[in-house]
Design an enzyme around this catalytic site. Structure first.
Site, PDB file in Angstrom:
ATOM      1  N   GLY A  47    -104.313 -53.450   9.641  1.00 28.72           N
ATOM      2  CA  GLY A  47    -105.596 -52.739   9.664  1.00 28.72           C
ATOM      3  C   GLY A  47    -105.649 -51.810  10.857  1.00 28.72           C
ATOM      4  O   GLY A  47    -104.746 -51.804  11.712  1.00 28.72           O
ATOM      5  N   SER A  49    -106.744 -49.950  14.385  1.00 27.72           N
ATOM      6  CA  SER A  49    -106.986 -50.420  15.743  1.00 27.72           C
ATOM      7  C   SER A  49    -108.472 -50.768  15.874  1.00 27.72           C
ATOM      8  O   SER A  49    -109.331 -50.030  15.388  1.00 27.72           O
ATOM      9  CB  SER A  49    -106.619 -49.317  16.745  1.00 27.72           C
ATOM     10  OG  SER A  49    -106.897 -49.739  18.059  1.00 27.72           O
ATOM     11  N   GLY A  50    -108.761 -51.899  16.465  1.00 30.09           N
ATOM     12  CA  GLY A  50    -110.145 -52.335  16.621  1.00 30.09           C
ATOM     13  C   GLY A  50    -110.711 -53.034  15.395  1.00 30.09           C
ATOM     14  O   GLY A  50    -111.868 -53.465  15.394  1.00 30.09           O
ATOM     15  N   ALA A  51    -109.888 -53.175  14.354  1.00 28.95           N
ATOM     16  CA  ALA A  51    -110.369 -53.831  13.130  1.00 28.95           C
ATOM     17  C   ALA A  51    -110.660 -55.314  13.375  1.00 28.95           C
ATOM     18  O   ALA A  51    -111.500 -55.914  12.694  1.00 28.95           O
ATOM     19  CB  ALA A  51    -109.353 -53.667  12.003  1.00 28.95           C
ATOM     20  N   GLY A  52    -109.930 -55.902  14.316  1.00 28.61           N
ATOM     21  CA  GLY A  52    -110.130 -57.322  14.600  1.00 28.61           C
ATOM     22  C   GLY A  52    -108.884 -58.170  14.371  1.00 28.61           C
ATOM     23  O   GLY A  52    -108.957 -59.404  14.373  1.00 28.61           O
ATOM     24  N   LYS A  53    -107.753 -57.522  14.200  1.00 30.29           N
ATOM     25  CA  LYS A  53    -106.514 -58.256  13.903  1.00 30.29           C
ATOM     26  C   LYS A  53    -106.161 -59.258  15.003  1.00 30.29           C
ATOM     27  O   LYS A  53    -105.920 -60.435  14.718  1.00 30.29           O
ATOM     28  CB  LYS A  53    -105.328 -57.274  13.731  1.00 30.29           C
ATOM     29  CG  LYS A  53    -105.522 -56.261  12.628  1.00 30.29           C
ATOM     30  CD  LYS A  53    -104.353 -55.292  12.544  1.00 30.29           C
ATOM     31  CE  LYS A  53    -104.137 -54.464  13.795  1.00 30.29           C
ATOM     32  NZ  LYS A  53    -105.257 -53.572  14.151  1.00 30.29           N
ATOM     33  N   SER A 121     -99.408 -51.654  11.501  1.00 34.26           N
ATOM     34  CA  SER A 121     -98.460 -51.435  10.385  1.00 34.26           C
ATOM     35  C   SER A 121     -99.067 -50.522   9.320  1.00 34.26           C
ATOM     36  O   SER A 121     -99.332 -50.965   8.206  1.00 34.26           O
ATOM     37  CB  SER A 121     -98.000 -52.769   9.787  1.00 34.26           C
ATOM     38  OG  SER A 121     -99.049 -53.688   9.581  1.00 34.26           O
TER      39      SER A 121
END
Ligand code: ADP
Length: 208
Positions: A47, A49-53, A121
């Site tokens: 996901g 950047s900042g999505a929460g991965k 990715s």
């Protein structure tokens, strides 16, 4: 076919194929998994950047650990401090980044671990390449589908600001593409569910 038409993976494997001999191991991955009494797998969070991965991957790793599972976390930012610190953000460097991580994840899964991976990715081809390293059912792709505007308003590392200012080049979602998964094992939206709820959603689809 000349090298221009080949993917980065094909070129690299061609270069290396010449001399290395495969050594079979006395102890199989199945024996290692049996010793640890769990079903190893690779859980791959992708996901923006900042999505929460990283946040969810950490919470999932902790949940697994607290349940007595032998897990390990591979985080994109962390690996860029060491194993992948020679790589940038060009499409080919991103491919190499993901190829290396995929191979490391496979080794850890063969060692019997439940491996949680958090990597932007952004390219489908790279994620497909990692999936192809694993056996059926061992690779669980989780699309952390947080809208760009939410990621940008969070901007936990201040990267979107720098990307909008043109200081950071090749920034996914701003100046580089993100190819959303077409058939991930799971999609989660962190703008609608808490960290705990997202983590539980992933935990529930695992057969450990
Ligand atoms: P990524 O690893 O995808 O770049 P991070 O995990 O580093 O993202 O940052 C995500 C940010 O969003 C963190 O500050 C986190 O606290 C916040 N956040 C808010 N709600 C959620 C949620 N439901 N799941 C994950 N992160 C969330």
């Amino acid at each position: 076919m000349n090298n221009d038409e080949k993917s980065p993976y094909e070129i690299k494997s061609t270069e290396l194929a010449s001399a290395a001999v495969w050594h079979n191991m006395k102890i199989t991955p199945a024996q290692r998994a049996a010793l640890l009494q769990q079903k190893p797998c690779c859980i791959w969070l992708t996901g923006l950047s900042g999505a929460g991965k990283s946040t969810i991957a950490n919470a999932l790793d902790a949940l697994l650990h607290n349940q007595g599972k032998k897990s390990f976390l591979l985080d994109g930012d962390n690996l860029r401090h060491g194993l992948n610190k020679d790589l940038g953000m060009s499409e080919s460097d991103r491919a190499e980044n993901i190829r290396r991580v995929g191979e490391v994840a496979k080794l850890l899964v063969d060692a019997g671990l439940i491996v949680v991976c958090a990597f932007i990715s952004p390219y489908r081809r790279d994620r497909q390449m990692v999936r192809s390293i694993f056996g059926h059912g061992n690779f669980i792709e989780v699309f952390v589908d947080t809208p760009l505007d939410v990621c940008e308003s969070r901007d936990p590392k201040g990267l979107y600001k720098k990307a909008r200012q043109g200081i950071l080049k090749n920034f996914t979602g701003v100046s580089d593409p993100y190819e959303a998964p077409q058939s991930p094992e799971l999609t989660i939206d962190t703008s609608r569910y808490s960290v705990e709820e997202c983590t539980t959603q992933i935990f529930k689809i695992l057969s450990l």
